[in-house]
Design a protein around this motif. Structure first.
Motif, short mmCIF file in Angstrom:
data_model
loop_
_atom_site.label_atom_id
_atom_site.label_comp_id
_atom_site.label_asym_id
_atom_site.label_seq_id
_atom_site.Cartn_x
_atom_site.Cartn_y
_atom_site.Cartn_z
N MET A 112 0.82 -1.20 0.00
CA MET A 112 0.00 0.00 0.00
C MET A 112 0.86 1.26 0.00
O MET A 112 0.60 2.21 -0.75
N GLN A 113 1.91 1.26 0.82
CA GLN A 113 2.79 2.43 0.85
C GLN A 113 3.49 2.63 -0.49
O GLN A 113 3.65 3.76 -0.95
N ALA A 114 3.89 1.53 -1.13
CA ALA A 114 4.54 1.63 -2.43
C ALA A 114 3.61 2.32 -3.44
O ALA A 114 4.04 3.20 -4.20
N ALA A 115 2.34 1.92 -3.45
CA ALA A 115 1.38 2.52 -4.36
C ALA A 115 1.13 3.99 -4.02
O ALA A 115 0.98 4.83 -4.92
N GLN A 116 1.08 4.31 -2.75
CA GLN A 116 0.88 5.69 -2.34
C GLN A 116 2.05 6.57 -2.78
O GLN A 116 1.85 7.70 -3.26
N ILE A 117 3.26 6.04 -2.66
CA ILE A 117 4.45 6.81 -3.03
C ILE A 117 4.47 7.12 -4.52
O ILE A 117 4.67 8.27 -4.94
N ILE A 118 4.25 6.09 -5.35
CA ILE A 118 4.38 6.28 -6.79
C ILE A 118 3.19 7.08 -7.35
O ILE A 118 3.36 7.91 -8.25
N THR A 119 1.99 6.86 -6.79
CA THR A 119 0.84 7.65 -7.22
C THR A 119 1.03 9.11 -6.84
O THR A 119 0.74 10.02 -7.63
N GLY A 120 1.52 9.34 -5.63
CA GLY A 120 1.78 10.70 -5.19
C GLY A 120 2.80 11.40 -6.06
O GLY A 120 2.68 12.61 -6.35
N GLN A 121 3.81 10.67 -6.52
CA GLN A 121 4.82 11.29 -7.38
C GLN A 121 4.21 11.71 -8.72
O GLN A 121 4.50 12.78 -9.25
N LEU A 122 3.34 10.87 -9.27
CA LEU A 122 2.68 11.22 -10.53
C LEU A 122 1.82 12.48 -10.36
O LEU A 122 1.80 13.36 -11.23
N ILE A 123 1.13 12.56 -9.23
CA ILE A 123 0.28 13.73 -8.97
C ILE A 123 1.13 14.99 -8.83
O ILE A 123 0.80 16.06 -9.36
N GLN A 124 2.25 14.87 -8.14
CA GLN A 124 3.14 16.02 -7.96
C GLN A 124 3.72 16.49 -9.29
O GLN A 124 4.09 17.67 -9.43
N ARG A 125 3.78 15.60 -10.26
CA ARG A 125 4.27 15.99 -11.58
C ARG A 125 3.15 16.55 -12.46
O ARG A 125 3.36 16.83 -13.64
#
Length: 348
Positions: A167-180
Motif C-alpha cells: 500500500m505504501q509503495a502505491a501511495q508513493i508512486i501515485t503521489g509522485q505522478l500527482i506532484q508531476r
C-alpha cells in the motif's frame, strides 16, 4: 535381478499413519511424542526394514548447516531476487541452502516442508502463497524446526513473517505522478484475485482521494503479466479514455508491454493517418522487484519493492531463530523506495 525398493521415511509415515515430521521426531528423539505413537512408528520401521541413517540422524539434531527454502516459482522476478538475497547471506555465514518449489498455488507446500524436515535441515524459509500457513507452522513446531515466512501480501497472522508494504509503495508512486501534474491516472495489470494487487490498488485509490482526484472503476484494468496483452490493453484503454495522462502498471512485464503499446499507438497514428489515441504526454509508472541498477533503461518511473533485501533479512532472521532459539513472532515490513532515475514519460 531387480534390486529391492529402498524404504524411505515417507513409507514409514504412511505405514504408521502419521506425518513425516512425526517419524523424524521419533528418529531423532526430539519433541513430544506419545509412547503409543512412538511404538507405532517403531513397529512400522521394523516391519518395513527401514535403515536408520546415522548421518541423517545427526543432521536432524540441528547441526547440518543446511537451511531449507521453499518458493512458489523461482522464475518469477520477485522470488528470484528473494532467493538471491537469502543464499548470498546464508552462504556468507557458512550455511547451505536446500531449495525446492511448491507451485504457484502452494499446493505442494506441506509436502515440501515435510520433505525438508525429513532431510534434517536446521531451519526453513517459506516464500509463496500461505493459505495453509497454520498447518505449516504446526508441522514445523511439532518437529522443533524454526520457520520463517516471506509473503507478498499481509494476510497471515501469528507467524514469523517478512513482507513488503504494498500500500505504501502505491501511495508513493501515485503521489509522485500527482506532484508531476497528472490528475487522470489509470491502473493496468494484475488479477482481481491477487491480494498483492488489492493492497496496491488500495494505496492508489487512497492517494487519488487524498488529493481530491477522480477515481473511475473503468480505469482499473486487469491484465496478465504479458507484454502482448499489456500493449493491447493500453490501446483499448486510451481509445476509450483519451484524457488519461498517466498509467500505473502492476509489474515490470506489464510496464514494458504498456511502453510498447504507447509506441505502437503513436507509430500507427503517424504512418497510417488513423485518429490519434491520445493528444498529450502519457507517463508510465510501475512496481519493480529488482535493484535499481537492473531496471530497464526506458522512460518509466519505478517504485522498488526490495526483494533482495527481504531475502537478506529472512536469512538473518532464520539464523537468529536457530542460534539463539528465538521464538518471538514478528511481522517485519520492508519499506519501498523510488528509483533514482524516474523519468517524465513518453509522448504518443
Amino acid at each position: 535381478m531387480a534390486s529391492a525398493k529402498k524404504i524411505t521415511i515417507n513409507d514409514v509415515a504412511q505405514a504408521a499413519g502419521v506425518s513425516v515430521s512425526t517419524v523424524s521426531l521419533v528418529l531423532s528423539g526430539k519433541g513430544r511424542i506419545s509412547s503409543a505413537t512412538g511404538e507405532r512408528v517403531n513397529q512400522a520401521i521394523e516391519h518395513l526394514g527401514f535403515v536408520r541413517n546415522r548421518q541423517a540422524a545427526s543432521l536432524r539434531g540441528g547441526h547440518s548447516g543446511v537451511i531449507g527454502l521453499i518458493v512458489s516459482d523461482i522464475c518469477a522476478p520477485f522470488y528470484a531476487e528473494l532467493t538471491a538475497g537469502i543464499t548470498a547471506r546464508l552462504e556468507s555465514q557458512g550455511r547451505m541452502v536446500f531449495l525446492t518449489q511448491s507451485g504457484n498455488d502452494g499446493e505442494w507446500m506441506l509436502q515440501r516442508l515435510e520433505m525438508l524436515i525429513s532431510q534434517g535441515v536446521d531451519g526453513i524459509i517459506i516464500a509463496g502463497p500461505l493459505a495453509r500457513g497454520t498447518d505449516l507452522r504446526q508441522a514445523a513446531d511439532e518437529a522443533g524446526i524454526p520457520l520463517v515466512f516471506a509473503s507478498r501480501a499481509s494476510y497471515l497472522d501469528e507467524v514469523d513473517l517478512i513482507r513488503p508494504d504494498n500500500m505504501q509503495a502505491a501511495q508513493i508512486i501515485t503521489g509522485q505522478l500527482i506532484q508531476r501534474g497528472h490528475q487522470r491516472i489509470a491502473w493496468l495489470g494484475g488479477q482481481s484475485a491477487s491480494l498483492t494487487r488489492a493492497e496496491r490498488v488500495g494505496g492508489y485509490c487512497a492517494t487519488l482521494l487524498k488529493f481530491g482526484l477522480p477515481f473511475h472503476s473503468e480505469w482499473v484494468v486487469e491484465c496478465e503479466a504479458s507484454q502482448k496483452q499489456a500493449a493491447e490493453a493500453v490501446g483499448v484503454l486510451l481509445r476509450q479514455n483519451p484524457t488519461i495522462s498517466a498509467i500505473l502498471c502492476d509489474n515490470s512485464v506489464v510496464a514494458m508491454g504498456a511502453w510498447f503499446g504507447l509506441l505502437r499507438a503513436g507509430k500507427h497514428s503517424d504512418e497510417s493517418g488513423i485518429e490519434r489515441y491520445f493528444e498529450q504526454q502519457v507517463a508510465l509508472a510501475a512496481f519493480a522487484d529488482v535493484p535499481e541498477h537492473a531496471l530497464d533503461d526506458i522512460p518509466i518511473s519505478w517504485v522498488i519493492t526490495p526483494a533482495r533485501e527481504m531475502g537478506e533479512s529472512l536469512a538473518d532472521r532464520i539464523l537468529q531463530r536457530i542460534t539463539q532459539g528465538t521464538t518471538t513472532l514478528r511481522n517485519q515490513i520492508m519499506s519501498p523506495r523510488l528509483a533514482g532515475k524516474n523519468l517524465s514519460g513518453l509522448k504518443g
